[in-house]
Design an enzyme around this catalytic site. Structure first.
Site, short mmCIF file in Angstrom:
data_model
loop_
_atom_site.label_atom_id
_atom_site.label_comp_id
_atom_site.label_asym_id
_atom_site.label_seq_id
_atom_site.Cartn_x
_atom_site.Cartn_y
_atom_site.Cartn_z
N PHE A 140 0.82 -1.20 0.00
CA PHE A 140 0.00 0.00 0.00
C PHE A 140 0.86 1.26 0.00
O PHE A 140 1.83 1.35 0.77
CB PHE A 140 -0.88 0.08 1.25
N ASP A 141 0.51 2.21 -0.84
CA ASP A 141 0.97 3.57 -0.63
C ASP A 141 0.22 4.08 0.61
O ASP A 141 -0.89 3.60 0.90
CB ASP A 141 0.64 4.43 -1.85
N LYS A 142 0.79 5.04 1.33
CA LYS A 142 0.12 5.53 2.54
C LYS A 142 -0.81 6.70 2.25
O LYS A 142 -2.03 6.62 2.41
CB LYS A 142 1.15 5.95 3.59
N THR A 143 -0.23 7.80 1.77
CA THR A 143 -0.97 9.04 1.63
C THR A 143 -2.00 8.98 0.50
O THR A 143 -1.66 8.73 -0.65
CB THR A 143 -0.01 10.21 1.38
#
Length: 612
Positions: free
Chosen positions: A307-310
């Protein structure tokens, strides 16, 4: 948008219209016109299939196109025109969807090129000269004003600014830069003025690397070889030889042609497409857009989700998450903070103003923005500050008593905005990128589907990444990654199994393109992310991802059922033809019945509700 200038779409539409007209004439009992139209439909949708089969034969390759071509021609010879039209149309439709998906993916590169910085303000002999960004040389000094994109990678040698790096790092909070700070091409100066000494320009910039990485990753993602294609490599020659042997032994041309037509696994040809169409239709109803059957099948085989976070796990914008007041009411603290911040265009200021809502404001005199530090103003004769520790230290504000609280907030990945009156701290507003309400449940549900590992890959800082990882119960995290570093981590993860990448930003594009499955956020995702991804979560709801994984596993099981059943029916019919027990009429009836059974089985996926 696809237009009717597209040759493949035009031929498909024409073939479909001809089939409909054929049925109409059959209903009106104009049999000859019905047959002619069905033959025309087969010719329109089968022309390129036959052409491709001939080209493959020139290179001694027996392809699925040859199998379909032989079956269609054989069906026409013995008068089964609907069989010929159906097989060629369905096969052509699958090829069209595949090529359309590829074209949409390639469009992402054009978008990246279009949004790259075009002009640079180069300072020469004290004057600013505008030159094309690709002509800037290493060592040139470039001026970047408020609202402009940084055209080069380099070091700030003059000025202060607030830089939005979301396109490169994915970090939601703007970064305050000053002399000595590094800035990247493609980032945006939201507030301030800086002069940058160029260290990398043109094709060497970080933004250009993103473009290159996307192109390279797309090139590496070759289509997986379908079961039907592997099957046809051996099956097609065997059918042709068996048909010839049948004719030689029986001296019966009709039997040989019947053998040839019945041998075309009509149910097998559609066994995978109908399952795929049903599953993709179900997914779409649940807000999951799957761009093709290959991606539906691959999703069910994923071992790791990165997953990317932002913007993916979090909301992607700064919000006030906590308020701490000291010897002052919170309402009064908010009123003072809003009075100061309402004049600023900084994203953090907007977050505070939004949180304060309808709170009244004071008149502020001598308002001043201290770039990279905060703001200052006079209210009712008292000096107030709102900003970071640098501003407090510069203004001789005592922060020792609140230092532990500030450090604790920073360890949670939050940005503490200190509000001070004269030289005393009166409150702290904690700003953070809020975790989405669906993220925690999504990670739990993914584990229930059999996903072995959930990993966070982010350009954000270490504290923010660690905090989100702990809140979600993810297995691993990697922070402060540039796009090429994120791609390296993804390559490392791929050594452990099949990997899906979930992201929303331009900086995620290389990873989305390189992963076994790229998944983007439909609402918050950039056009580039949505174009290079294979699956789009239309409403940004991560909970839908677990459903999609579960649906994919069910679809794979359904496809296998259809394939095994179709192969069994074909071989049973062929044995019947050889032993004189199956003739054209009975054979075609069983043939069509098997297609019907396969279709009904696949349609069960339309109502599949998932197990997690």
């Amino acid at each position: 948008m696809i237009g009717f200038k597209d040759d493949k779409l035009m031929s498909l539409a024409t073939a479909a219209v001809l089939i409909l007209l054929s049925w109409l004439f059959k209903y009106l009992d104009y049999r000859i016109f019905s047959d002619i139209l069905m033959i025309l439909s087969a010719a329109v949708s089968g022309y390129k299939i036959i052409k491709s089969a001939i080209m493959s034969l020139k290179f001694k390759v027996v392809s699925i196109n040859l199998l379909v071509s032989i079956a269609a021609i054989g069906a026409i010879i013995i008068g089964e025109y609907w069989e010929a039209a159906a097989v060629t149309f369905l096969f052509s439709f699958g090829g069209f969807l595949e090529s359309y998906t590829l074209r949409k993916t390639r469009d992402a590169l054009k978008y990246l090129v279009d949004m790259s910085p075009k002009i640079a303000h180069v300072i020469k002999e004290g004057k600013i000269v505008d030159v094309p960004a690709e002509n800037v040389m290493v060592g040139d000094v470039v001026a970047v004003k408020t609202g402009e994109k940084v055209p080069v990678d380099g070091k700030v040698i003059k000025g202060d600014a607030s830089i939005n790096q979301a396109a490169i790092t994915g970090e939601s909070m703007p970064v305050d830069v000053g002399i000595g700070s590094l800035v990247y091409s493609g980032t945006i100066n939201e507030n301030g003025y800086i002069e940058v000494e160029t260290e990398k320009a043109g094709e060497d910039t970080t933004f250009s690397k993103i473009l290159y990485l996307v192109e390279e990753a797309q090139g590496e993602k070759a289509p997986t070889q379908k079961f039907i294609e592997r099957f046809s490599k051996y099956y097609t020659p065997a059918v042709i030889i068996a048909s010839i042997i049948t004719f030689v032994i029986k001296r019966d041309l009709m039997m040989a042609l019947t053998f040839l037509v019945i041998a075309c696994p009509g149910a097998l040809v559609i066994s995978t497409p109908v399952s795929i169409v049903s599953a993709i239709g179900n997914a779409a109803r649940h807000g999951v857009i799957i761009k093709g059957g290959e991606y539906l099948e691959s999703l069910g085989k994923v071992d790791i989700v990165a997953f990317d976070k932002t913007g993916t796990l979090t909301e992607g914008k700064p919000v006030v998450v906590d308020i701490k007041s000291f010897e002052i009411e919170k309402e009064e603290l908010l009123k003072i903070a809003k009075s100061l911040e309402i004049k600023s265009e900084h994203p953090i200021a907007k977050a505070i103003v939004s949180y304060a809502g309808d709170e009244e404001t004071y008149e502020v005199d001598k308002f001043e923005v201290i770039t990279g530090q905060g703001i200052k103003g006079i209210i009712n004769g008292k000096v107030y500050y709102a900003g970071n520790r640098k501003l407090m230290e510069k203004s001789s504000v005592k922060v020792d008593d609140v230092l532990n609280f500030i450090e604790d907030e920073q360890s949670k990945g939050r940005t503490p905005i200190i509000v001070a009156e004269n030289d005393n701290v009166i409150g702290i507003l904690s700003i953070s990128d809020k975790i989405k309400s669906t993220s925690v449940e999504a990670v739990k549900r993914l584990k229930k589907t059999g996903i072995k590992k959930n990993v966070i890959l982010t350009g954000d800082n270490e504290n923010a990444a660690r905090f989100v990882k702990e809140e979600l119960g993810a297995d691993e995290y990697y922070a402060e990654l540039l796009p090429d570093e994120k791609l390296k981590k993804l390559k490392m993860l791929k050594t452990e199994g099949s990997v899906a990448m979930v992201g929303d930003g331009i900086n995620d594009a290389p990873s989305l393109a390189y992963a076994d499955i790229g998944i983007s956020m439909g609402l918050s995702g950039t056009d580039v992310a949505n174009d290079v991804s294979n699956i789009i979560l239309a409403d940004d709801n991560l909970n839908k991802l677990a459903f999609a994984v579960d649906l994919s596993k069910a679809a794979i099981k359904n496809m296998k059922q259809n394939i095994y059943f179709s192969v069994f029916v074909v071989f049973a019919l062929l044995l019947g033809v050889i032993y004189g027990e199956v003739f054209l009429a009975s054979g075609m009836f069983i043939h069509e019945a098997s297609v019907f059974v396969v279709t009904l089985n696949a349609m069960r996926l339309l109502n599949y509700k998932g197990r997690v």
